[in-house]
Structures are given as structure tokens and as C-alpha cells.
Motif scaffolding. Structure first.
Motif, short mmCIF file in Angstrom:
data_model
loop_
_atom_site.label_atom_id
_atom_site.label_comp_id
_atom_site.label_asym_id
_atom_site.label_seq_id
_atom_site.Cartn_x
_atom_site.Cartn_y
_atom_site.Cartn_z
N LEU A 169 0.82 -1.21 0.00
CA LEU A 169 0.00 0.00 0.00
C LEU A 169 0.85 1.26 0.00
O LEU A 169 0.55 2.24 -0.69
N GLU A 170 1.94 1.25 0.75
CA GLU A 170 2.81 2.42 0.79
C GLU A 170 3.43 2.69 -0.57
O GLU A 170 3.49 3.85 -1.03
N ALA A 171 3.89 1.64 -1.24
CA ALA A 171 4.50 1.81 -2.56
C ALA A 171 3.48 2.28 -3.58
O ALA A 171 3.79 3.11 -4.44
N THR A 219 -8.25 -4.90 6.37
CA THR A 219 -7.68 -4.22 5.21
C THR A 219 -7.40 -2.75 5.55
O THR A 219 -7.91 -2.21 6.52
N ALA A 220 -6.58 -2.13 4.73
CA ALA A 220 -6.25 -0.71 4.89
C ALA A 220 -6.32 -0.05 3.52
O ALA A 220 -6.13 -0.72 2.49
N ASN A 221 -6.58 1.26 3.50
CA ASN A 221 -6.66 1.93 2.21
C ASN A 221 -6.03 3.30 2.23
O ASN A 221 -5.79 3.90 3.29
N ARG A 222 -5.73 3.79 1.06
CA ARG A 222 -5.38 5.18 0.80
C ARG A 222 -6.17 5.58 -0.45
O ARG A 222 -6.34 4.77 -1.36
N LEU A 223 -6.66 6.80 -0.47
CA LEU A 223 -7.60 7.20 -1.51
C LEU A 223 -7.03 8.30 -2.40
O LEU A 223 -6.23 9.12 -1.96
N VAL A 224 -7.52 8.32 -3.63
CA VAL A 224 -7.30 9.43 -4.54
C VAL A 224 -8.69 9.98 -4.87
O VAL A 224 -9.46 9.35 -5.60
N GLN A 225 -9.03 11.13 -4.29
CA GLN A 225 -10.35 11.72 -4.48
C GLN A 225 -10.37 12.63 -5.71
O GLN A 225 -9.51 13.49 -5.86
N THR A 280 -4.53 10.31 0.10
CA THR A 280 -4.89 10.51 1.50
C THR A 280 -4.00 9.68 2.42
O THR A 280 -3.36 8.72 1.99
N PRO A 281 -3.96 10.03 3.72
CA PRO A 281 -3.28 9.16 4.69
C PRO A 281 -3.95 7.79 4.74
O PRO A 281 -5.07 7.60 4.30
N GLU A 282 -3.23 6.84 5.31
CA GLU A 282 -3.76 5.47 5.43
C GLU A 282 -4.89 5.40 6.45
O GLU A 282 -4.86 6.05 7.49
N PHE A 328 -15.80 11.04 -7.38
CA PHE A 328 -15.32 9.68 -7.64
C PHE A 328 -13.96 9.54 -6.99
O PHE A 328 -13.21 10.52 -6.89
N PHE A 329 -13.62 8.32 -6.55
CA PHE A 329 -12.28 8.13 -5.99
C PHE A 329 -11.72 6.76 -6.32
O PHE A 329 -12.46 5.81 -6.65
N ILE A 330 -10.41 6.69 -6.28
CA ILE A 330 -9.68 5.42 -6.41
C ILE A 330 -9.34 4.96 -5.00
O ILE A 330 -8.76 5.72 -4.22
N GLU A 331 -9.70 3.75 -4.67
CA GLU A 331 -9.38 3.18 -3.35
C GLU A 331 -8.23 2.19 -3.51
O GLU A 331 -8.43 1.06 -3.96
N LEU A 332 -7.02 2.63 -3.15
CA LEU A 332 -5.88 1.72 -3.11
C LEU A 332 -6.02 0.89 -1.85
O LEU A 332 -6.09 1.45 -0.74
N LEU A 333 -6.08 -0.41 -1.98
CA LEU A 333 -6.42 -1.28 -0.85
C LEU A 333 -5.39 -2.38 -0.65
O LEU A 333 -4.99 -3.05 -1.61
N GLY A 334 -4.93 -2.54 0.59
CA GLY A 334 -4.01 -3.61 0.92
C GLY A 334 -4.51 -4.40 2.12
O GLY A 334 -5.39 -3.95 2.86
N VAL A 335 -3.95 -5.57 2.31
CA VAL A 335 -4.26 -6.39 3.49
C VAL A 335 -3.28 -6.00 4.59
O VAL A 335 -2.07 -6.16 4.45
#
Length: 274
Positions: free
Chosen positions: A15-17, A39-45, A30-32, A49-56
Motif C-alpha cells: 500500500l505504501e509503494a 484491510t487498509a486503504n489510501r484514496l485518490v479523491q 490521503t493518509p492510510e 469519484f475516488f480510487i481506493e488503493l487497498l491492501g491487506v
């Protein structure tokens, strides 16, 4: 109602990468944030509409699906066991009750109702409460894609102007591109899911216009013609799948395609704002 595009879940192993890569492309990330199910996410708003970058983040917290329940964590964990990329297509909602009623009339397969809340981390270090009602549906012809509607209960806490300002000029979603051997097979499900009965057949495949962006279903050959050889050759895994996302950017004069093998399994198309 006709439902517009709400967000895209992009499952990543680091997720960080992934956040760093999107930042380097000129996006504000956005911050994590953490989900209670591991799961954890970081978003691009963007604009609505947004992109949800999602990791375990914690596999031990992920519940297994049981009966007619849907496990968001397990679905994305299992997706990541196969590959990275866009795992789920999400449409907007004015209310879960109305969505379920409409989906029932259309004969869609639904999972049990699901709601949750969490604290969201803001750029200044403060937190606010956000909460969502999710209505998950199943498309038997697209088992590798998760579909749901998302009713945002506290939009004033979720959407922030600071998160929607991007160095690269990104403004809004233009199109989500799905790959399928026969695009026409997915007409019935997508029409019912979006509440949009009008779907246009083109020389490339199927195109469904929503109040916020398009859903396009393309054959592999049509996708190659649209996105180019580099994007087509970077497709991994089975189809149907979500292959690409197109974003309109102000100040841009030429189209840029970042292939999936350079961006965690999802091809990104940055196009001039019309």
C-alpha cells in the motif's frame, strides 16, 4: 435511478509503494485508514469519484464468507493471491433500501445488507467519522469482479477539497474499461446494476453512460486498439476483468497511458479535459 460511478477498488500488495507511485504521477493521496476487517486503504479523491488503493494489513482479522454474507476482506485477499489490480467496481447510492428493491426487481443476486463506520484520518492529523451502507451483488459471468453500491452517510466528512487538488490536473472520471471475450454477454447485468437500460453498441464493444463517467466493455482486440499494445500486453489474469481507468485532467494537451505492469495491475489513462 441511474447510478453514477462512485469508486474503484484497486488491490495492491504494498500500500505504501502504491501510494507513492500515484503521488509521483501528480495525484494527492490521503493518509492510510484501517478497516476493522483487516484491510487498509489510501484514496485518490476526484470530483465525486475516488480510487481506493487497498491492501491487506492484518490477515488474522479477515472474516471468511458464511451463508449469504459477503466478506470484503476475503474477496480482496483472494484476489491478491492471484494478481494485483482493480478488484471491484462501485456505483453511487441514494440509499440501500432503494438499491435492494431495484436489484430485486431486476433479478440480480444480492448478498446480505452490510453497513460500517470508521474514523478517517485527515491531512492535518485530525479524524472524522465516516459511515457507509454497501449493497453487494453478484454477476455469475464475472466471478473475478466485485460489484456493490456505496451509500455515503457523512459525505461532508468524507470529501475534502484538499484531497481533490492534484498537481497533474486530475478532475474527474471519464471511463472504466472492462475486458470480456464477448462484451454483449454483460449487457443485462450492467444495465440492471447501473439502472441504465440504454447501452450503446459500438465498433469496440458496449458503452453505458452514467451520470458520472462511462462503463465500457471491450474485447481484448478492441482494448488493444484503444489503449495500445503496451497496455494490452500488460493484462494479467482471467477475463472478464477491470483493465483500465480513464481520468480527465485540466491543462493536459495529450493523452498518456500508464500500463498496468507499471502501476499495480491497473492501466491508467490520463486524457485532456474537454
Amino acid at each position: 435511478m441511474v447510478r453514477g460511478l462512485d469508486h474503484l477498488v484497486v488491490a495492491v500488495k504494498d500500500l505504501e509503494a502504491a501510494g507513492r507511485a500515484y503521488s509521483e504521477l501528480g495525484f494527492t493521496v490521503t493518509p492510510e485508514n484501517r478497516h476493522p476487517w483487516g484491510t487498509a486503504n489510501r484514496l485518490v479523491q476526484l470530483d465525486g469519484f475516488f480510487i481506493e488503493l487497498l491492501g491487506v494489513a492484518d490477515p488474522a482479522l479477515i472474516p471468511e464468507p458464511s451463508g449469504n454474507s459477503f466478506s470484503f476482506g476475503a474477496f480482496n485477499r483472494d484476489f491478491l493471491n492471484k494478481r494485483e489490480g482493480a478488484s471491484m467496481l462501485v456505483l453511487e447510492s441514494q440509499g440501500a433500501v432503494a438499491d435492494r428493491s431495484g436489484f430485486h426487481r431486476s433479478g440480480l443476486q444480492m448478498f446480505d445488507p452490510f453497513s460500517f463506520d470508521r474514523m478517517a484520518n485527515l491531512a492535518d492529523g485530525s479524524t472524522v467519522k465516516v459511515a457507509f451502507d454497501l449493497t453487494f451483488v453478484r454477476d455469475p459471468l464475472s466471478p473475478e469482479i466485485g460489484y456493490f453500491t456505496c451509500h455515503n452517510k457523512y459525505p461532508e466528512n468524507f470529501w475534502k477539497p484538499a484531497f481533490q487538488s492534484h498537481v497533474n490536473g486530475a478532475k474527474g472520471v471519464r471511463s472504466v474499461y472492462l475486458l470480456a471475450a464477448d462484451p454483449s454477454d454483460h449487457h443485462e447485468f450492467l444495465s440492471a446494476f447501473a439502472g441504465q437500460r440504454e447501452m450503446r453498441a459500438t465498433s469496440l464493444g458496449l458503452e453505458l453512460q452514467t451520470p458520472r463517467g462511462r462503463i465500457s466493455v471491450l474485447s481484448p482486440r478492441a482494448y488493444q486498439l484503444l489503449a495500445g499494445e503496451a497496455a494490452a500486453s500488460s493484462v494479467r489474469g482471467e477475463i472478464p476483468q477491470i483493465a483500465a481507468l480513464e481520468i480527465a485532467c485540466s491543462g493536459r494537451t495529450a493523452l498518456e497511458v500508464i500500463p498496468a505492469d507499471r502501476l499495480f495491475g491497473l492501466t491508467l489513462i490520463l486524457s485532456p479535459e474537454e
